[in-house]
Design an enzyme around this catalytic site. Structure first.
Site, PDB file in Angstrom:
ATOM      1  N   ASP A   7      45.842  51.037  43.352  1.00 19.92           N
ATOM      2  CA  ASP A   7      44.951  49.952  44.150  1.00 19.92           C
ATOM      3  C   ASP A   7      45.593  49.964  45.497  1.00 19.92           C
ATOM      4  O   ASP A   7      46.717  50.634  45.876  1.00 19.92           O
ATOM      5  CB  ASP A   7      45.469  48.706  43.661  1.00 19.92           C
ATOM      6  CG  ASP A   7      45.019  47.411  44.198  1.00 19.92           C
ATOM      7  OD1 ASP A   7      43.692  47.312  44.359  1.00 19.92           O
ATOM      8  OD2 ASP A   7      45.678  46.340  44.430  1.00 19.92           O
ATOM      9  N   ASP A   9      45.501  47.318  48.523  1.00 18.21           N
ATOM     10  CA  ASP A   9      46.074  45.914  49.000  1.00 18.21           C
ATOM     11  C   ASP A   9      47.077  45.430  48.084  1.00 18.21           C
ATOM     12  O   ASP A   9      46.712  45.223  46.994  1.00 18.21           O
ATOM     13  CB  ASP A   9      44.783  44.794  49.360  1.00 18.21           C
ATOM     14  CG  ASP A   9      43.832  45.406  50.457  1.00 18.21           C
ATOM     15  OD1 ASP A   9      44.385  46.286  51.187  1.00 18.21           O
ATOM     16  OD2 ASP A   9      43.033  44.993  50.350  1.00 18.21           O
ATOM     17  N   ARG A  57      30.924  39.734  51.514  1.00 14.22           N
ATOM     18  CA  ARG A  57      31.341  38.423  52.061  1.00 14.22           C
ATOM     19  C   ARG A  57      31.130  38.371  53.414  1.00 14.22           C
ATOM     20  O   ARG A  57      31.044  37.418  54.254  1.00 14.22           O
ATOM     21  CB  ARG A  57      32.914  37.747  51.883  1.00 14.22           C
ATOM     22  CG  ARG A  57      33.121  37.752  50.298  1.00 14.22           C
ATOM     23  CD  ARG A  57      34.634  37.469  50.336  1.00 14.22           C
ATOM     24  NE  ARG A  57      35.132  37.796  49.032  1.00 14.22           N
ATOM     25  CZ  ARG A  57      35.411  36.724  48.043  1.00 14.22           C
ATOM     26  NH1 ARG A  57      34.815  35.495  48.277  1.00 14.22           N
ATOM     27  NH2 ARG A  57      35.922  37.137  47.052  1.00 14.22           N
ATOM     28  N   CYS A  97      28.522  43.461  38.989  1.00 12.67           N
ATOM     29  CA  CYS A  97      28.567  44.520  38.826  1.00 12.67           C
ATOM     30  C   CYS A  97      29.527  45.278  37.760  1.00 12.67           C
ATOM     31  O   CYS A  97      30.198  44.560  37.063  1.00 12.67           O
ATOM     32  CB  CYS A  97      29.085  45.223  40.196  1.00 12.67           C
ATOM     33  SG  CYS A  97      30.746  44.850  40.817  1.00 12.67           S
ATOM     34  N   ASP A 126      48.827  45.579  41.541  1.00 15.59           N
ATOM     35  CA  ASP A 126      49.634  44.462  41.869  1.00 15.59           C
ATOM     36  C   ASP A 126      49.047  43.037  41.123  1.00 15.59           C
ATOM     37  O   ASP A 126      49.638  42.011  41.184  1.00 15.59           O
ATOM     38  CB  ASP A 126      50.237  43.998  43.535  1.00 15.59           C
ATOM     39  CG  ASP A 126      49.049  43.712  44.124  1.00 15.59           C
ATOM     40  OD1 ASP A 126      47.721  44.447  43.866  1.00 15.59           O
ATOM     41  OD2 ASP A 126      48.927  42.819  44.979  1.00 15.59           O
TER      42      ASP A 126
END
Length: 178
Positions: A7, A9, A57, A97, A126
């Site tokens: 991952d 972030d 977004r 999705c 995380d």
């Protein structure tokens, strides 16, 4: 070739509840880039699988995301490492999705792209959604306590998940046990 699916972030860079929206906001976690370089030097393929709902977004566009990833790749190259591929889910949470973690679509796409048996790959995240997506795809899972990891470790984790302080600690473990 051994493959690690990471991952982004909270694992490679600091996470933000307001999203990482620019190259300036992307800041590597201490030791994470060097950890990836150590995997590379040990002959591992490293792939990033990341939800990037900030695109859906309207918080940033694809050019900005590419600039963020260019910064990550540049800083990684400076310490002798590289990322073999970056797979993103550009959708929002309500877009239904197949690629948004906790669904395994990104992992399945990675398996197809590299002709990988996913049950022979390891993944680190995380957040519970990272671990669930990896588990559903058949990957071994590791949780880091950076990013959302401290909160995540309070939840029931997929069976067999190992827990580590950060990406460097995961890499130390993987290089011995995989």
């Amino acid at each position: 070739m051994k493959t690690a699916i990471l991952d982004r972030d909270g694992v490679i860079n600091y996470d933000s509840s307001a999203f990482v929206k620019s190259p300036e906001e992307w800041v590597a976690l201490p030791g994470s880039l060097e950890a990836i370089a150590r995997l590379n030097q040990a002959g591992w393929r490293v792939v990033v699988a990341t939800n990037q709902s900030g695109l859906a977004r309207g918080l940033f566009d694809m050019d900005t995301l590419n600039a963020i990833h260019a910064k990550m790749r540049q800083q990684l190259a400076a310490v002798g490492g590289h990322i073999d591929a970056i797979f993103i889910c550009p959708h929002g949470p309500d877009d239904a999705c197949h690629c948004r973690k906790p669904l395994p679509g990104l992992f399945i796409d990675i398996g197809h792209r590299f002709d990988l048996p996913l049950n022979q790959t390891v993944s680190v995240g995380d957040s519970l959604r990272d671990l669930l997506a990896a588990q559903q795809a058949g990957c071994a899972t590791a949780l880091v306590l950076t990013g959302n990891g401290s909160k995540t470790q309070q939840q029931p984790l997929p069976a067999g998940t190992t827990i580590h302080a950060d990406l460097a600690a995961v890499v130390d473990y993987w290089l011995i046990h995989h």
